[in-house]
Design a protein around this motif. Structure first.
Motif, PDB file in Angstrom:
ATOM      1  N   ALA A 203       0.835  -1.208   0.000  1.00  0.00           N
ATOM      2  CA  ALA A 203       0.000   0.000   0.000  1.00  0.00           C
ATOM      3  C   ALA A 203       0.864   1.250   0.000  1.00  0.00           C
ATOM      4  CB  ALA A 203      -0.919  -0.003   1.219  1.00  0.00           C
ATOM      5  N   ASN A 204       1.943   1.224   0.762  1.00  0.00           N
ATOM      6  CA  ASN A 204       2.854   2.364   0.811  1.00  0.00           C
ATOM      7  C   ASN A 204       3.489   2.622  -0.557  1.00  0.00           C
ATOM      8  OD1 ASN A 204       4.302   4.445   2.184  1.00  0.00           O
ATOM      9  ND2 ASN A 204       6.095   3.117   2.240  1.00  0.00           N
ATOM     10  N   LYS A 205       3.840   1.557  -1.244  1.00  0.00           N
ATOM     11  CA  LYS A 205       4.454   1.699  -2.567  1.00  0.00           C
ATOM     12  C   LYS A 205       3.448   2.233  -3.592  1.00  0.00           C
ATOM     13  CE  LYS A 205       7.258  -0.804  -5.940  1.00  0.00           C
ATOM     14  NZ  LYS A 205       7.927  -2.089  -6.257  1.00  0.00           N
ATOM     15  N   VAL A 206       2.233   1.730  -3.551  1.00  0.00           N
ATOM     16  CA  VAL A 206       1.193   2.189  -4.481  1.00  0.00           C
ATOM     17  C   VAL A 206       0.871   3.658  -4.246  1.00  0.00           C
ATOM     18  CG1 VAL A 206      -1.226   1.953  -5.132  1.00  0.00           C
ATOM     19  CG2 VAL A 206       0.180  -0.092  -4.827  1.00  0.00           C
ATOM     20  N   LEU A 207       0.746   4.052  -2.992  1.00  0.00           N
ATOM     21  CA  LEU A 207       0.442   5.444  -2.681  1.00  0.00           C
ATOM     22  C   LEU A 207       1.600   6.358  -3.078  1.00  0.00           C
ATOM     23  CD1 LEU A 207      -1.328   4.981   0.749  1.00  0.00           C
ATOM     24  CD2 LEU A 207      -2.353   5.926  -1.320  1.00  0.00           C
ATOM     25  N   GLY A 208       2.824   5.854  -2.923  1.00  0.00           N
ATOM     26  CA  GLY A 208       3.980   6.632  -3.365  1.00  0.00           C
ATOM     27  C   GLY A 208       3.946   6.904  -4.857  1.00  0.00           C
ATOM     28  N   GLU A 209       3.577   5.886  -5.623  1.00  0.00           N
ATOM     29  CA  GLU A 209       3.451   6.055  -7.069  1.00  0.00           C
ATOM     30  C   GLU A 209       2.293   6.997  -7.411  1.00  0.00           C
ATOM     31  OE1 GLU A 209       4.332   5.770 -11.019  1.00  0.00           O
ATOM     32  OE2 GLU A 209       5.496   5.082  -9.303  1.00  0.00           O
ATOM     33  N   THR A 210       1.215   6.911  -6.639  1.00  0.00           N
ATOM     34  CA  THR A 210       0.086   7.818  -6.836  1.00  0.00           C
ATOM     35  C   THR A 210       0.513   9.268  -6.639  1.00  0.00           C
ATOM     36  OG1 THR A 210      -1.441   6.126  -6.012  1.00  0.00           O
ATOM     37  CG2 THR A 210      -2.252   8.388  -6.071  1.00  0.00           C
ATOM     38  N   VAL A 211       1.288   9.505  -5.592  1.00  0.00           N
ATOM     39  CA  VAL A 211       1.787  10.851  -5.317  1.00  0.00           C
ATOM     40  C   VAL A 211       2.642  11.358  -6.475  1.00  0.00           C
ATOM     41  CG1 VAL A 211       3.343  12.195  -3.858  1.00  0.00           C
ATOM     42  CG2 VAL A 211       1.680  10.645  -2.822  1.00  0.00           C
ATOM     43  N   SER A 212       3.552  10.507  -6.954  1.00  0.00           N
ATOM     44  CA  SER A 212       4.425  10.909  -8.059  1.00  0.00           C
ATOM     45  C   SER A 212       3.613  11.314  -9.286  1.00  0.00           C
ATOM     46  CB  SER A 212       5.379   9.760  -8.420  1.00  0.00           C
ATOM     47  OG  SER A 212       6.230   9.453  -7.341  1.00  0.00           O
ATOM     48  N   TRP A 213       2.562  10.586  -9.558  1.00  0.00           N
ATOM     49  CA  TRP A 213       1.727  10.875 -10.725  1.00  0.00           C
ATOM     50  C   TRP A 213       0.958  12.185 -10.539  1.00  0.00           C
ATOM     51  CZ3 TRP A 213      -3.843   9.738 -11.639  1.00  0.00           C
ATOM     52  CH2 TRP A 213      -4.197   9.957 -12.977  1.00  0.00           C
ATOM     53  N   VAL A 214       0.324  12.334  -9.378  1.00  0.00           N
ATOM     54  CA  VAL A 214      -0.472  13.536  -9.125  1.00  0.00           C
ATOM     55  C   VAL A 214       0.404  14.784  -9.069  1.00  0.00           C
ATOM     56  CG1 VAL A 214      -1.978  14.696  -7.457  1.00  0.00           C
ATOM     57  CG2 VAL A 214      -2.285  12.255  -7.932  1.00  0.00           C
ATOM     58  N   VAL A 215       1.563  14.668  -8.435  1.00  0.00           N
ATOM     59  CA  VAL A 215       2.463  15.816  -8.311  1.00  0.00           C
ATOM     60  C   VAL A 215       2.928  16.312  -9.676  1.00  0.00           C
ATOM     61  CG1 VAL A 215       4.776  16.496  -7.516  1.00  0.00           C
ATOM     62  CG2 VAL A 215       3.217  15.310  -5.971  1.00  0.00           C
ATOM     63  N   GLY A 216       2.942  15.428 -10.654  1.00  0.00           N
ATOM     64  CA  GLY A 216       3.339  15.826 -11.999  1.00  0.00           C
ATOM     65  C   GLY A 216       2.460  16.919 -12.593  1.00  0.00           C
ATOM     66  N   PHE A 217       1.252  17.107 -12.043  1.00  0.00           N
ATOM     67  CA  PHE A 217       0.340  18.144 -12.528  1.00  0.00           C
ATOM     68  C   PHE A 217       0.528  19.477 -11.798  1.00  0.00           C
ATOM     69  CE2 PHE A 217      -1.761  14.135 -13.554  1.00  0.00           C
ATOM     70  CZ  PHE A 217      -2.174  14.349 -14.866  1.00  0.00           C
ATOM     71  N   THR A 218       1.509  19.553 -10.915  1.00  0.00           N
ATOM     72  CA  THR A 218       1.715  20.759 -10.113  1.00  0.00           C
ATOM     73  C   THR A 218       1.843  22.039 -10.939  1.00  0.00           C
ATOM     74  OG1 THR A 218       2.738  19.492  -8.315  1.00  0.00           O
ATOM     75  CG2 THR A 218       3.207  21.855  -8.396  1.00  0.00           C
ATOM     76  N   PRO A 219       2.673  22.077 -12.010  1.00  0.00           N
ATOM     77  CA  PRO A 219       2.812  23.336 -12.760  1.00  0.00           C
ATOM     78  C   PRO A 219       1.485  23.892 -13.269  1.00  0.00           C
ATOM     79  CG  PRO A 219       4.530  21.798 -13.397  1.00  0.00           C
ATOM     80  CD  PRO A 219       3.567  21.038 -12.538  1.00  0.00           C
ATOM     81  N   TYR A 220       0.587  23.020 -13.728  1.00  0.00           N
ATOM     82  CA  TYR A 220      -0.706  23.490 -14.233  1.00  0.00           C
ATOM     83  C   TYR A 220      -1.566  24.054 -13.097  1.00  0.00           C
ATOM     84  CZ  TYR A 220       1.177  20.211 -17.612  1.00  0.00           C
ATOM     85  OH  TYR A 220       2.025  19.536 -18.451  1.00  0.00           O
ATOM     86  N   ALA A 221      -1.519  23.391 -11.952  1.00  0.00           N
ATOM     87  CA  ALA A 221      -2.266  23.883 -10.797  1.00  0.00           C
ATOM     88  C   ALA A 221      -1.714  25.218 -10.313  1.00  0.00           C
ATOM     89  CB  ALA A 221      -2.218  22.848  -9.671  1.00  0.00           C
ATOM     90  N   VAL A 222      -0.387  25.360 -10.383  1.00  0.00           N
ATOM     91  CA  VAL A 222       0.253  26.603  -9.940  1.00  0.00           C
ATOM     92  C   VAL A 222      -0.251  27.790 -10.760  1.00  0.00           C
ATOM     93  CG1 VAL A 222       2.454  27.850  -9.917  1.00  0.00           C
ATOM     94  CG2 VAL A 222       2.300  25.554  -8.930  1.00  0.00           C
ATOM     95  N   VAL A 223      -0.373  27.611 -12.065  1.00  0.00           N
ATOM     96  CA  VAL A 223      -0.892  28.690 -12.919  1.00  0.00           C
ATOM     97  C   VAL A 223      -2.259  29.143 -12.417  1.00  0.00           C
ATOM     98  CG1 VAL A 223      -1.719  29.294 -15.225  1.00  0.00           C
ATOM     99  CG2 VAL A 223       0.369  27.956 -14.978  1.00  0.00           C
ATOM    100  N   ALA A 224      -3.143  28.192 -12.150  1.00  0.00           N
ATOM    101  CA  ALA A 224      -4.507  28.509 -11.717  1.00  0.00           C
ATOM    102  C   ALA A 224      -4.537  29.117 -10.318  1.00  0.00           C
ATOM    103  CB  ALA A 224      -5.362  27.247 -11.766  1.00  0.00           C
ATOM    104  N   LEU A 225      -3.778  28.544  -9.394  1.00  0.00           N
ATOM    105  CA  LEU A 225      -3.821  29.013  -8.010  1.00  0.00           C
ATOM    106  C   LEU A 225      -3.201  30.390  -7.845  1.00  0.00           C
ATOM    107  CD1 LEU A 225      -2.960  25.618  -6.280  1.00  0.00           C
ATOM    108  CD2 LEU A 225      -5.147  26.827  -6.166  1.00  0.00           C
TER     109      LEU A 225
END
Length: 451
Positions: A203-225
């Motif tokens: 579960a820890n490994k899967v959630l870690g991969e989930t974080v890596s994927w979601v964090v990849g969208f940070t630049p787009y969110a930064v523009v909006a925020l």
């Protein structure tokens, strides 16, 4: 359904900025940190150009913040259990916990003292009137309620409200119970606890991969925020408080670039420049989302992948740092507001008052919740404890949300610096990753992907 044409145009421009970021990544192979910084600039342009017409494009930032916040509790829960069950010696765990608290509180102490050294000589608050201000004070929990609230009661409620410390404590209890059973398993093999450990690690490994994927969208969110933050600022309300706003950011800048860097260089014997570069994704995310808790997944990822900090230490200390210490929200801001109130009332600020403010800053830093609005609670607690009018919160409210961006980024960097120092003193920093040896880092990432 009414359509706001200006907001629709702003959405089109935001989409063009998103496309530009995609091109920078795919065609020019630009790194994550550089794209995030560019996104910050694009967000400022968007906010200045369209003002409060952010209704449509701001959805991107809101969704990102919600998703990243949803990951926090399960990530912390499984990563803490995995961490503690990986640490074989309880003495080592105790040492890591004590060092974490020490370094986190040190940041708060320095931030409070630094604020006093700058704000008191400049007379922050002189000339302001606190009369006739209509303000309903925030309810500040008692000391006993605060202590009780640190321990788990209802995990679902803690998850819903992003209460990190009860989750950490419950995870610690579960992990220590596993360690006790695992040590007895050799004598009694009737019931094995190994499947539980396998489940937690998976579960820890899967959630870690989930974080890596979601964090990849940070630049787009930064523009909006960033666009939304700049667009909703009311200049007419900010002008009278520009001096206070400037002082707040001067203190935060010194804490962010000076104090944290000095501690990394002095105690950790590591490059502060490399530390600041490695934490860019986390600090930018914190600056835009204004949530220490919501930034935890990005903080842990930045510490482990960019700076070589042991994942167990990073998860524990960074998670704890979202509720403990917090130099921006519990060190700088309550201290600055208290000085503002005392000067506005014409009260003397002598050695006794200075010591009282610093002690109270350390007290209110314990048990605070790392979500937007925390600084209001800590400042209210400071004012109430010193017998100062809580209406001061309303006077400085117009700049609070703007200061909160810097406060949160400073909180997150302080937690990251504490994680790094704890890991370094325990010999748990991979300095080849920290120094950015490209071939080694690439090989390490490839091994992680293949695992």
């Amino acid at each position: 359904m009414d359509i706001d044409l200006q907001a629709l145009l702003a959405l089109v421009v935001a989409a063009a900025f998103f496309a530009l970021l995609v091109v920078l990544k795919r065609k020019f192979k630009m790194g994550f940190g550089a794209r995030t910084l560019i996104a910050t600039g694009l967000g400022v342009i968007l906010g200045l150009a369209f003002g409060q017409a952010y209704t449509y494009y701001a959805v991107v930032g809101t969704i990102f913040a919600n998703v990243i916040s949803a990951i926090v509790v399960p990530l912390l829960f499984f990563s803490i259990i995995a961490s503690i069950t990986n640490l074989s010696q309880t003495v080592r765990l105790r040492g890591i916990g004590l060092k974490s608290v020490l370094f986190l509180e040190l940041n708060t102490l320095i931030a409070s003292i630094l604020t006093l050294l700058i704000a008191v000589p400049l007379g922050v608050g002189r000339g302001f009137s606190l009369e006739g201000v209509d303000y309903q004070a925030e309810e500040v929990p008692s000391v006993t309620d605060t202590i009780v609230g640190l321990f788990p009661k209802n995990l679902a409620d803690a998850w819903a409200n992003n209460l990190v410390v009860p989750i950490i404590i419950f995870a610690l209890i579960v992990a220590l119970a596993y360690n006790r059973l695992a040590s007895k398993e050799a004598a009694d093999e009737k019931v094995s606890v190994k499947p539980f450990k396998s489940f937690v690690d998976a579960a820890n490994k899967v959630l870690g991969e989930t974080v890596s994927w979601v964090v990849g969208f940070t630049p787009y969110a930064v523009v909006a925020l960033i666009g939304r933050a700049v667009g909703r600022a009311d200049a007419s309300q900010l002008v009278p408080l520009l001096g206070v706003l400037a002082i707040a950011y001067v203190v935060l800048a010194i804490q962010f670039f000076g104090v944290e860097s000095a501690l990394v260089a002095w105690i950790g014997r590591l490059s502060p420049v490399r530390f600041l570069r490695g934490m860019v994704p986390a600090t930018v995310t914190a600056f835009t989302t204004q949530s220490s808790v919501g930034t935890i997944p990005v903080t842990v990822r930045s510490l482990t992948e960019n700076l070589g900090v042991d994942e167990d230490v990073a998860s524990f200390t960074a998670g704890l740092g979202a509720n403990l210490g917090m130099p921006g929200c519990a060190g700088m801001w309550p201290t600055l507001v208290a000085v503002f109130a005392m000067n506005a009332l014409g009260m003397p600020i002598g050695p006794t008052q200075v010591v009282g403010i610093v002690v109270l800053a350390l007290v209110v830093s314990i048990g605070t919740v790392g979500v937007p609005g925390t600084a209001t609670i800590t400042a209210t607690a400071m004012l109430a404890a010193m017998g100062l009018p809580v209406e001061t919160i309303a006077v400085v409210a117009p700049i609070s949300s703007i200061v909160d961006m810097g406060r949160t980024a400073t909180n997150v960097l302080g937690a990251a610096e504490s994680s790094l120092l704890v890991a370094k003193t325990e010999g748990l920093v991979d300095e080849r990753v920290y120094e950015g040896e490209e071939s080694y880092v690439l090989n390490r990432k490839q091994q992680g992907a293949a695992a």
